[in-house]
Each structure stands twice: as structure tokens, then as C-alpha cells.
Enzyme design. Structure first.
Site, PDB file in Angstrom:
ATOM      1  CB  CYS A   1      32.184  28.978  35.900  1.00 38.56           C
ATOM      2  SG  CYS A   1      33.997  29.090  35.911  1.00 38.56           S
TER       3      CYS A   1
ATOM      4  CD  GLN B   1      29.050  22.781  34.371  1.00 38.31           C
ATOM      5  OE1 GLN B   1      30.243  23.041  34.332  1.00 38.31           O
ATOM      6  NE2 GLN B   1      28.287  23.036  35.436  1.00 38.31           N
TER       7      GLN B   1
ATOM      8  CE  LYS C   1      27.870  23.379  40.555  1.00 41.72           C
ATOM      9  NZ  LYS C   1      28.564  24.613  40.950  1.00 41.72           N
TER      10      LYS C   1
ATOM     11  CG  MET D   1      36.530  24.219  34.394  1.00 36.48           C
ATOM     12  SD  MET D   1      36.181  23.402  32.814  1.00 36.48           S
ATOM     13  CE  MET D   1      37.579  23.956  31.839  1.00 36.48           C
TER      14      MET D   1
END
Length: 334
Positions: free
Chosen positions: A106, A76, A145, A25
Site C-alpha cells: 500500500c 491482512q 502482498k 480499505m
């Protein structure tokens, strides 16, 4: 009414994931990816995470902008609503992305509040539903992921169950960040540094699921480390190392693919047409030059190169001349 046909897809080649650059990010935007592609012709590049809601409900299709030179490049996505993710995945495939990746790794508060990211590792069945919906919508690979675990969910059996659920949903490529995530009490930065790395857990995953393409991520910084990991798993994903010391990508191209290494100055000269075209369309130089700051990391003149760009790129009218002035710093110091 019959169900829509599942798109036909080509068998994947595990070598396509041998070297990858992590989605980060505020870092891996289209300018960064163009720069990384010049350093590494083979690396698979990833966008910053884009939420499915931004694409589907917010109609922010501008977030899908990328150049043809970036390929192979993956989009993503973040989200937890299967139908919405399916629509977003279709937008990504129609925009030309080579892969759609679902973020289940995340740990930030902002991501958790939206019920996506690492908190979804607690809900493997939901992630499986999301993956299946996305796969039914597109013919490009749908990948995931993830982390090795979250909070007190720290047994290998949890990761094993998550992986089995992903495979049942059709996942053929799993990118595993080899740290677990603490969803409470640690910042995203601390989540990249404090939980210990457990590479062996990722290696074990590959041994037990040999049909799965396993890509390892987390704390990998050097060519030697990449080569050591590739003896155990199918691919390596570099994160901060590729951003703060981007020339490592050129070094990896030489080591893994036999590509001749361009000089750092050669890479910048090849950036010139892109930079000038972006300036002509109104992009401020600072949005591009911030990705170049680490190119001379560890080299004589690196500090002068960074300082010249940092101090000048935000000024009105900043353009290629500033890059030439910055390039001169390492030349003089050499």
C-alpha cells in the site's frame, strides 16, 4: 530457557490461491465478504488491512469480527515491528482466520507515516524478520502482498532479492501487484492507474522461483484475462473489478470450477437472512447495501437498481422492502 516451539503446519495447496479477492480499505469489510462468498464458493477472501498496533496496543479485537460463512478468509496486517506483528498474527489465528497476510504494497501517505506498506520494500531484511516472527507465532500460512518495486527501485534484481529474502524467511505464497509504487507525488488512486503494469515481471518471478506460489494482482477485470494469467502463475487476485462488477465472481466460478451460475436475484435472495439478522442487531442497511450496488453492472435496469438503493438505504427504518423495490427495477427493464 528454550525457545518456543515453532507451530507445526500442513503443506499448502497452491490451488487454494487460484482465485482471490484483494484486501481493499473501506471496501472489503465483513458485509462485502459475505456477499462475495455467495457469488464465489471457492475464492479466497481478504480483510481490509488492520494495523498490528490497533490490535495489540489499541485492543481493538472487534476488528477481527467475521462470520463462519466467509471461509477461506485471510487477515491482512500492516506493521513493521516483528514482535507486535507476531502477537497480532496470533490474535488473528485464534480468531479463526485461515491465513495472515502482511501488507508490503500500500502506497498511501498514512501507511508510509506508520512505516508499513510499500515503503517496506526498501527494507527486505526487516520484512523477513517480521515474517519469521509471525510464522513462529502461528500455524496458518503467513503470506506477503507486495509491489514489483517502489520509486526508482525499478530493476528486476530488486524484486528478485526481495523474493529471495521472503523465501528465506519462510514465505510460500507471494501476492504481487504488477505495478511499482511511487511513494511521493502520486495519490493512492494514481498509484493504481499511472505506473504501467508489468505482468511479465511477475511471470518471470514464477519461472525463476517455481517452488513459490505466485499470485498476480493489478488491472485484471475479465474471465479471459484471469484464464490467461493462470497459464503463467498460480493464482489471480481481483481488486476493483470484484467490487464494482461483483457478478464476475460468479462467472469465474463457472469458468474455473464448473459451478452453476446463480442469477443476480438469487444471490440477493440468499443475502436476505444475513441482512435481516444484521438489521436486528442494529446494523444500518446502508452499511450492507453499498456493496451490492454493482451487482447489475451492464444489465438493463442497473441504474434504477443503484438509484433505489442509494436513495433509500440511509433512511430510518430502511430494510428488506427496499431491496425488493430495487430488485424490481431490473425485472421491469428486462
Amino acid at each position: 530457557m528454550s525457545a518456543p516451539a515453532v507451530p507445526s503446519r500442513q503443506p499448502i495447496d497452491k490451488n487454494d490461491w487460484r482465485l482471490t479477492v484483494a484486501p481493499m480499505m473501506d471496501w472489503t469489510d465483513r458485509h462485502c465478504r459475505y456477499f462475495h462468498r455467495l457469488l464465489s464458493p471457492h475464492a479466497r477472501l481478504y480483510t481490509e488491512m488492520v494495523t498490528s498496533a490497533a490490535l495489540v496496543r489499541g485492543k481493538q479485537l472487534r476488528l477481527l469480527e467475521h462470520s463462519q460463512q466467509e471461509h477461506p478468509v485471510a487477515l491482512q496486517l500492516g506493521g513493521s515491528e516483528p514482535n507486535e506483528l507476531a502477537i497480532a498474527a496470533r490474535y488473528g489465528a485464534e480468531a479463526g482466520y485461515d491465513e495472515i497476510n502482511l501488507n508490503v504494497g500500500c502506497p498511501s501517505d498514512r501507511v508510509q507515516s506508520g512505516r508499513f506498506g510499500a515503503c517496506l520494500m526498501r527494507e527486505p531484511a526487516l520484512v523477513g524478520d517480521c515474517v519469521k516472527a509471525m510464522r513462529d507465532a502461528v500455524d496458518v500460512p503467513v503470506t506477503v502482498k507486495c509491489r514489483i518495486g517502489v520509486d526508482d527501485q525499478d530493476d528486476y534484481a530488486d524484486l528478485q532479492h526481495f523474493t529471495e529474502t521472503m523465501i528465506a524467511a519462510g514465505v510460500e505464497v507471494l501476492v504481487v501487484h504488477a505495478r511499482k509504487a511511487w511513494l511521493q507525488g502520486l495519490s493512492p488512486k494514481e498509484n493504481r492507474e499511472i505506473p504501467p503494469l508489468d505482468y511479465e515481471r511477475v511471470y518471470r518471478l514464477k519461472r525463476e522461483f517455481p517452488q513459490l506460489v505466485v499470485v498476480i494482482n493489478g488491472g485484471i477485470t475479465t474471465v479471459d484475462e484471469v484464464q490467461a494469467h493462470l497459464a503463467q502463475v498460480d493464482g489471480v487476485m481481483l481488486g476493483r473489478a470484484a467490487y464494482h462488477d461483483p457478478y464476475v465472481l460468479a462467472q469465474l466460478e463457472a469458468a474455473l470450477y464448473g459451478e452453476p451460475m446463480p442469477t443476480r436475484e438469487d444471490v440477493l435472495q440468499r443475502m436476505r437472512p444475513y441482512i435481516e439478522a444484521e438489521l436486528a442487531r442494529g446494523t444500518a442497511l446502508k452499511h450492507i447495501s453499498r456493496h451490492l450496488l454493482g451487482l447489475y453492472q451492464g444489465e438493463p435496469g442497473a441504474r434504477g437498481f443503484r438509484r433505489r438503493l442509494s436513495e433509500g438505504a440511509h433512511l430510518p427504518g430502511a430494510g428488506w422492502t427496499l431491496l425488493e423495490q430495487a430488485i424490481a427495477q431490473p425485472r421491469v427493464a428486462a
